[in-house]
Design a protein around this motif. Structure first.
Motif, PDB file in Angstrom:
ATOM      1  N   ARG A  49       4.169   3.014  -2.975  1.00  0.00           N
ATOM      2  CA  ARG A  49       2.961   2.596  -2.283  1.00  0.00           C
ATOM      3  C   ARG A  49       2.196   3.807  -1.766  1.00  0.00           C
ATOM      4  NH1 ARG A  49       2.677  -1.707   2.690  1.00  0.00           N
ATOM      5  NH2 ARG A  49       0.510  -1.344   3.145  1.00  0.00           N
ATOM      6  N   GLN A  50       0.895   3.701  -1.736  1.00  0.00           N
ATOM      7  CA  GLN A  50       0.061   4.785  -1.240  1.00  0.00           C
ATOM      8  C   GLN A  50       0.302   4.994   0.251  1.00  0.00           C
ATOM      9  OE1 GLN A  50      -2.003   6.748  -3.013  1.00  0.00           O
ATOM     10  NE2 GLN A  50      -1.259   5.734  -4.844  1.00  0.00           N
ATOM     11  N   GLU A  51       0.117   6.202   0.695  1.00  0.00           N
ATOM     12  CA  GLU A  51       0.302   6.550   2.096  1.00  0.00           C
ATOM     13  C   GLU A  51      -0.775   5.891   2.963  1.00  0.00           C
ATOM     14  OE1 GLU A  51       0.261  10.671   4.621  1.00  0.00           O
ATOM     15  OE2 GLU A  51       0.806  10.723   2.526  1.00  0.00           O
ATOM     16  N   ILE A  52      -0.373   5.416   4.141  1.00  0.00           N
ATOM     17  CA  ILE A  52      -1.307   4.785   5.060  1.00  0.00           C
ATOM     18  C   ILE A  52      -1.807   5.847   6.031  1.00  0.00           C
ATOM     19  CG2 ILE A  52      -1.578   3.045   6.857  1.00  0.00           C
ATOM     20  CD1 ILE A  52       0.677   1.502   5.466  1.00  0.00           C
ATOM     21  N   HIS A  53      -3.108   6.014   6.112  1.00  0.00           N
ATOM     22  CA  HIS A  53      -3.700   7.014   6.988  1.00  0.00           C
ATOM     23  C   HIS A  53      -4.202   6.337   8.263  1.00  0.00           C
ATOM     24  CE1 HIS A  53      -3.488  10.015   3.870  1.00  0.00           C
ATOM     25  NE2 HIS A  53      -3.990   9.127   3.024  1.00  0.00           N
ATOM     26  N   PRO A  54      -3.877   6.891   9.419  1.00  0.00           N
ATOM     27  CA  PRO A  54      -4.354   6.286  10.657  1.00  0.00           C
ATOM     28  C   PRO A  54      -5.873   6.398  10.774  1.00  0.00           C
ATOM     29  CG  PRO A  54      -3.202   8.337  11.092  1.00  0.00           C
ATOM     30  CD  PRO A  54      -3.065   8.062   9.642  1.00  0.00           C
ATOM     31  N   GLY A  55      -6.445   5.402  11.365  1.00  0.00           N
ATOM     32  CA  GLY A  55      -7.883   5.393  11.546  1.00  0.00           C
ATOM     33  C   GLY A  55      -8.327   4.060  12.107  1.00  0.00           C
ATOM     34  N   VAL A  56      -9.617   3.818  12.075  1.00  0.00           N
ATOM     35  CA  VAL A  56     -10.176   2.581  12.576  1.00  0.00           C
ATOM     36  C   VAL A  56      -9.626   1.424  11.737  1.00  0.00           C
ATOM     37  CG1 VAL A  56     -12.304   1.314  12.982  1.00  0.00           C
ATOM     38  CG2 VAL A  56     -12.227   3.774  13.345  1.00  0.00           C
ATOM     39  N   ASN A  57      -9.070   0.410  12.404  1.00  0.00           N
ATOM     40  CA  ASN A  57      -8.500  -0.773  11.756  1.00  0.00           C
ATOM     41  C   ASN A  57      -7.322  -0.454  10.830  1.00  0.00           C
ATOM     42  OD1 ASN A  57     -10.281  -2.573  13.013  1.00  0.00           O
ATOM     43  ND2 ASN A  57     -11.834  -2.168  11.457  1.00  0.00           N
ATOM     44  N   ALA A  58      -6.639   0.652  11.040  1.00  0.00           N
ATOM     45  CA  ALA A  58      -5.504   1.008  10.195  1.00  0.00           C
ATOM     46  C   ALA A  58      -4.383  -0.012  10.336  1.00  0.00           C
ATOM     47  CB  ALA A  58      -4.999   2.404  10.539  1.00  0.00           C
ATOM     48  N   TRP A  59      -4.199  -0.534  11.542  1.00  0.00           N
ATOM     49  CA  TRP A  59      -3.146  -1.532  11.742  1.00  0.00           C
ATOM     50  C   TRP A  59      -3.430  -2.791  10.940  1.00  0.00           C
ATOM     51  CZ3 TRP A  59      -4.408  -6.280  13.670  1.00  0.00           C
ATOM     52  CH2 TRP A  59      -5.666  -6.386  14.262  1.00  0.00           C
ATOM     53  N   ARG A  60      -4.705  -3.126  10.786  1.00  0.00           N
ATOM     54  CA  ARG A  60      -5.080  -4.333  10.045  1.00  0.00           C
ATOM     55  C   ARG A  60      -4.896  -4.145   8.548  1.00  0.00           C
ATOM     56  NH1 ARG A  60     -10.618  -5.934  11.826  1.00  0.00           N
ATOM     57  NH2 ARG A  60      -9.461  -6.422  13.679  1.00  0.00           N
ATOM     58  N   THR A  61      -5.250  -2.983   8.054  1.00  0.00           N
ATOM     59  CA  THR A  61      -5.171  -2.737   6.624  1.00  0.00           C
ATOM     60  C   THR A  61      -3.787  -2.310   6.167  1.00  0.00           C
ATOM     61  OG1 THR A  61      -5.900  -0.455   6.907  1.00  0.00           O
ATOM     62  CG2 THR A  61      -7.592  -2.102   6.487  1.00  0.00           C
ATOM     63  N   SER A  62      -2.849  -2.095   7.109  1.00  0.00           N
ATOM     64  CA  SER A  62      -1.521  -1.641   6.721  1.00  0.00           C
ATOM     65  C   SER A  62      -0.758  -2.693   5.924  1.00  0.00           C
ATOM     66  CB  SER A  62      -0.712  -1.246   7.961  1.00  0.00           C
ATOM     67  OG  SER A  62      -0.482  -2.378   8.770  1.00  0.00           O
ATOM     68  N   GLY A  63      -1.123  -3.981   6.066  1.00  0.00           N
ATOM     69  CA  GLY A  63      -0.446  -5.030   5.328  1.00  0.00           C
ATOM     70  C   GLY A  63      -1.058  -5.313   3.974  1.00  0.00           C
ATOM     71  N   TRP A  64      -2.159  -4.719   3.647  1.00  0.00           N
ATOM     72  CA  TRP A  64      -2.803  -4.957   2.369  1.00  0.00           C
ATOM     73  C   TRP A  64      -2.035  -4.276   1.253  1.00  0.00           C
ATOM     74  CZ3 TRP A  64      -8.642  -3.773   3.564  1.00  0.00           C
ATOM     75  CH2 TRP A  64      -9.093  -4.685   4.519  1.00  0.00           C
ATOM     76  N   ALA A  65      -2.018  -4.891   0.102  1.00  0.00           N
ATOM     77  CA  ALA A  65      -1.382  -4.270  -1.061  1.00  0.00           C
ATOM     78  C   ALA A  65      -2.249  -3.111  -1.533  1.00  0.00           C
ATOM     79  CB  ALA A  65      -1.222  -5.295  -2.170  1.00  0.00           C
ATOM     80  N   SER A  66      -1.600  -2.049  -1.948  1.00  0.00           N
ATOM     81  CA  SER A  66      -2.380  -0.889  -2.406  1.00  0.00           C
ATOM     82  C   SER A  66      -2.520  -0.824  -3.890  1.00  0.00           C
ATOM     83  CB  SER A  66      -1.763   0.400  -1.908  1.00  0.00           C
ATOM     84  OG  SER A  66      -0.417   0.490  -2.256  1.00  0.00           O
TER      85      SER A  66
END
Length: 73
Positions: free
Chosen positions: A56-73
């Motif tokens: 899986r692609q790396e999750i970068h912190p930022g605006v709404n990162a917590w929300r997009t962390s569950g999305w498939a990459s």
């Protein structure tokens, strides 16, 4: 190869040849090791053989990162 100067003593031609053979062998071994390290770090031979793309692609912190962390990459 840089020139080698004898600073002390009077070595015989055989002694000088032995020293030069050792120096040349060490230089060749170092060059071969550097070439092997360069080839080993080159990565997979073909992109389809690269297993890192399966992760899986790396999750970068930022605006709404917590929300997009569950999305498939």
């Amino acid at each position: 190869m840089a020139p080698i100067h004898v600073l002390h003593g009077q070595p015989t031609p055989e002694e000088l040849a032995a020293v030069l053979a050792v120096v040349q062998a060490r230089a060749a071994a170092a060059q071969a090791a550097a070439e092997a390290a360069r080839l080993a770090g080159a990565g997979p031979a073909a992109p389809w053989n690269d297993r890192s793309r399966l992760f899986r692609q790396e999750i970068h912190p930022g605006v709404n990162a917590w929300r997009t962390s569950g999305w498939a990459s």
